[in-house]
Design an enzyme around this catalytic site. Structure first.
Site, PDB file in Angstrom:
ATOM      1  N   ARG A 114       5.458 -16.107 -27.756  1.00  0.00           N
ATOM      2  CA  ARG A 114       6.634 -14.988 -27.796  1.00  0.00           C
ATOM      3  C   ARG A 114       5.862 -13.600 -27.645  1.00  0.00           C
ATOM      4  O   ARG A 114       4.823 -13.474 -28.248  1.00  0.00           O
ATOM      5  CB  ARG A 114       7.541 -14.949 -28.901  1.00  0.00           C
ATOM      6  CG  ARG A 114       8.511 -16.242 -29.143  1.00  0.00           C
ATOM      7  CD  ARG A 114       9.570 -16.044 -28.638  1.00  0.00           C
ATOM      8  NE  ARG A 114      10.635 -17.157 -28.645  1.00  0.00           N
ATOM      9  CZ  ARG A 114      10.642 -18.059 -27.674  1.00  0.00           C
ATOM     10  NH1 ARG A 114       9.946 -18.285 -26.687  1.00  0.00           N
ATOM     11  NH2 ARG A 114      11.640 -19.244 -27.926  1.00  0.00           N
ATOM     12  N   ASP A 149       2.973 -14.593 -20.083  1.00  0.00           N
ATOM     13  CA  ASP A 149       4.336 -15.277 -19.550  1.00  0.00           C
ATOM     14  C   ASP A 149       5.472 -14.653 -20.486  1.00  0.00           C
ATOM     15  O   ASP A 149       6.529 -14.800 -20.225  1.00  0.00           O
ATOM     16  CB  ASP A 149       4.240 -16.811 -19.989  1.00  0.00           C
ATOM     17  CG  ASP A 149       5.502 -17.628 -19.589  1.00  0.00           C
ATOM     18  OD1 ASP A 149       5.947 -17.192 -18.322  1.00  0.00           O
ATOM     19  OD2 ASP A 149       6.114 -18.182 -20.243  1.00  0.00           O
ATOM     20  N   GLU A 152      11.426  -7.940 -23.230  1.00  0.00           N
ATOM     21  CA  GLU A 152      11.955  -8.715 -21.935  1.00  0.00           C
ATOM     22  C   GLU A 152      13.212  -8.269 -21.608  1.00  0.00           C
ATOM     23  O   GLU A 152      14.077  -7.940 -22.502  1.00  0.00           O
ATOM     24  CB  GLU A 152      11.729 -10.083 -22.043  1.00  0.00           C
ATOM     25  CG  GLU A 152      10.423 -10.683 -21.830  1.00  0.00           C
ATOM     26  CD  GLU A 152      10.280 -12.178 -22.151  1.00  0.00           C
ATOM     27  OE1 GLU A 152      11.189 -12.838 -21.363  1.00  0.00           O
ATOM     28  OE2 GLU A 152       9.438 -12.742 -22.868  1.00  0.00           O
ATOM     29  N   HIS A 173       8.377 -15.330 -17.793  1.00  0.00           N
ATOM     30  CA  HIS A 173       8.654 -16.142 -18.833  1.00  0.00           C
ATOM     31  C   HIS A 173       9.091 -17.791 -18.125  1.00  0.00           C
ATOM     32  O   HIS A 173      10.107 -18.258 -18.262  1.00  0.00           O
ATOM     33  CB  HIS A 173       9.999 -15.643 -19.376  1.00  0.00           C
ATOM     34  CG  HIS A 173      10.207 -16.541 -20.758  1.00  0.00           C
ATOM     35  ND1 HIS A 173      10.676 -15.784 -22.012  1.00  0.00           N
ATOM     36  CD2 HIS A 173      10.007 -17.714 -21.501  1.00  0.00           C
ATOM     37  CE1 HIS A 173      10.792 -16.359 -23.051  1.00  0.00           C
ATOM     38  NE2 HIS A 173      10.059 -17.675 -22.716  1.00  0.00           N
ATOM     39  N   SER A 178       8.148 -23.134 -19.245  1.00  0.00           N
ATOM     40  CA  SER A 178       8.925 -24.412 -19.217  1.00  0.00           C
ATOM     41  C   SER A 178       9.512 -24.740 -18.154  1.00  0.00           C
ATOM     42  O   SER A 178      10.253 -25.694 -17.883  1.00  0.00           O
ATOM     43  CB  SER A 178      10.069 -24.490 -20.386  1.00  0.00           C
ATOM     44  OG  SER A 178      11.048 -23.505 -19.959  1.00  0.00           O
TER      45      SER A 178
END
Length: 397
Positions: free
Chosen positions: A284, A308, A313, A331, A334
């Site tokens: 995070r 990332d 953000e 980001h 995933s």
């Protein structure tokens, strides 16, 4: 499948495009965003749900937008970690007869779980499918930073290459160096294994809990290398985070974000790291004091970072984008097809399970039975974070 497109004129003063599957379904389930794959839609439709997918051309929906989507009757919502799920939304969902909300994410920093408890609404998340994918991105950033791949790519595209040179983009060899992992949970351990096994790095890790499985793995791999006449790899559990920062050549952050880990990496701790170290963050953003990081990158041109996630953000702190020794991606940890489709499936099944009154799956980290596309998923909600608070039964399947 019967498919409708609706334009709802709402308080947003512009039409909301909504895609509807199975319009006569008994239960109304809303997804605030289109999600990858179609299996999640089919699973809901097969169990009698009317599925509505919002196609509003806004990256992040406001609380007002979502209230409009919930409307007067809504059984459950699948939402995103960019949305503010608190008192206002849970109150609206409860009034509409809703029983469940699921994030399409493992983290739920965006959810006020106490407010959900107050309204008796189950909160779902999607662990168990991100581990390897996230660890692979952390490994990708590690390699890209070590070998200066992004800088070299820009150099090549810029037409600056005039021939081989001894000093051109010299980076770091990972083999035999030390990888430091802060937070050796599922993702941290998977990343550690990739770096140890793939690149024969030695491991130092810091975690409040001992990671016995990881230690056994590195020990066994070390013995295997030694038996084959190679230098064995080693592991060490550090007694403090500072020890990892001082000793490791490559450091990857995998803690949870809470009060104790906010700005975990600050000016003082950056100064402890080796001048040519590599720092990777796929956890995070606020775990790093980003403004301090920008200063450190400017003052230490051989120090490199792969990020990332960011403190605010979707924005980066001033100066970060201008540093050559930072690799920044939006980001995407995933973002493998398999993982994102799996996340959509788990989020849908979390909501479906509550709507149908199914029990809660016994282990949210072992979700393979829900992901097998050739079989019907178990009649259970894969992962409900507040199941104990709501007194929901656990599946004995």
């Amino acid at each position: 499948e019967e498919l409708l497109r609706l334009s709802l004129f709402s308080t947003m003063a512009k039409p909301v495009s909504i895609e509807v599957y199975n319009p006569n379904g008994k239960y109304r389930v809303v997804s605030t965003k289109p999600m990858p794959g179609t299996r999640w839609i089919n699973l809901l439709v097969d169990q009698g749900c009317r599925v509505e997918i919002c196609h509003l051309k806004k990256t992040i929906l406001s609380v007002e937008d979502i209230i409009d989507l919930i409307g007067d009757k809504c059984d459950g919502v699948i939402g995103q970690l960019t949305e503010d799920w608190g008192e206002t939304l849970f109150s609206a969902l409860s009034k509409a007869g809703g029983k469940a909300f699921s994030n399409m994410a493992v983290g739920y920093n965006n959810v006020d779980v106490e407010a959900a408890n107050k309204y008796g609404i189950a909160v779902g998340n999607t662990p168990g499918v991100l581990t390897e994918t996230t660890a692979e991105l952390a490994a990708s950033l590690s390699l890209a930073a070590a070998r200066r791949i992004v800088e070299a790519d820009e150099f090549m595209r810029g037409g600056l290459y005039e021939g081989w040179l001894p000093h051109l983009f010299v980076g770091n060899l990972l083999k035999g160096q030390t990888v430091g992992v802060i937070g050796a949970g599922r993702i941290g351990s998977a990343y550690a294994r990739m770096m140890v096994e793939g690149f024969k790095m030695n491991l130092i890790y810091f975690d409040l809990y001992q990671s016995t499985r990881l230690e056994k793995f590195v020990t066994a791999y070390g013995q295997f290398l030694k038996a084959n006449g190679e230098q064995p790899v080693t592991w060490k559990r550090a007694s403090s985070m500072e020890e990892v920062l001082r000793e490791a050549d490559l450091i990857s952050l995998h803690p949870v974000l809470d009060k104790t880990t906010y700005h975990l990496v600050n000016k003082e701790r950056l100064a402890m790291m080796k001048k040519e170290a590599i720092l990777v963050n796929c956890s995070r953003g606020p775990v790093i004091d980003e403004a301090a990081l920008v200063e450190h990158l400017k003052e230490n041109p051989m120090f490199r970072v792969g990020l990332d996630v960011f403190e605010e953000e979707p924005f980066m702190k001033p100066g970060l984008a201008d540093t050559k020794n930072a690799i920044v991606v939006p980001h995407i940890a995933s973002a493998s097809k398999w993982t994102r489709e799996g996340m959509a499936t788990l989020a849908a099944l979390n909501v479906l399970g509550r709507v149908k009154g199914y029990p809660i799956w016994h282990d949210p980290n072992r979700v393979d039975p829900f992901l097998n596309e050739n079989a019907s998923p178990p009649n259970a909600s894969p992962s409900i974070v507040n199941s104990k608070a709501l007194g929901l039964p656990v599946s004995k399947l």
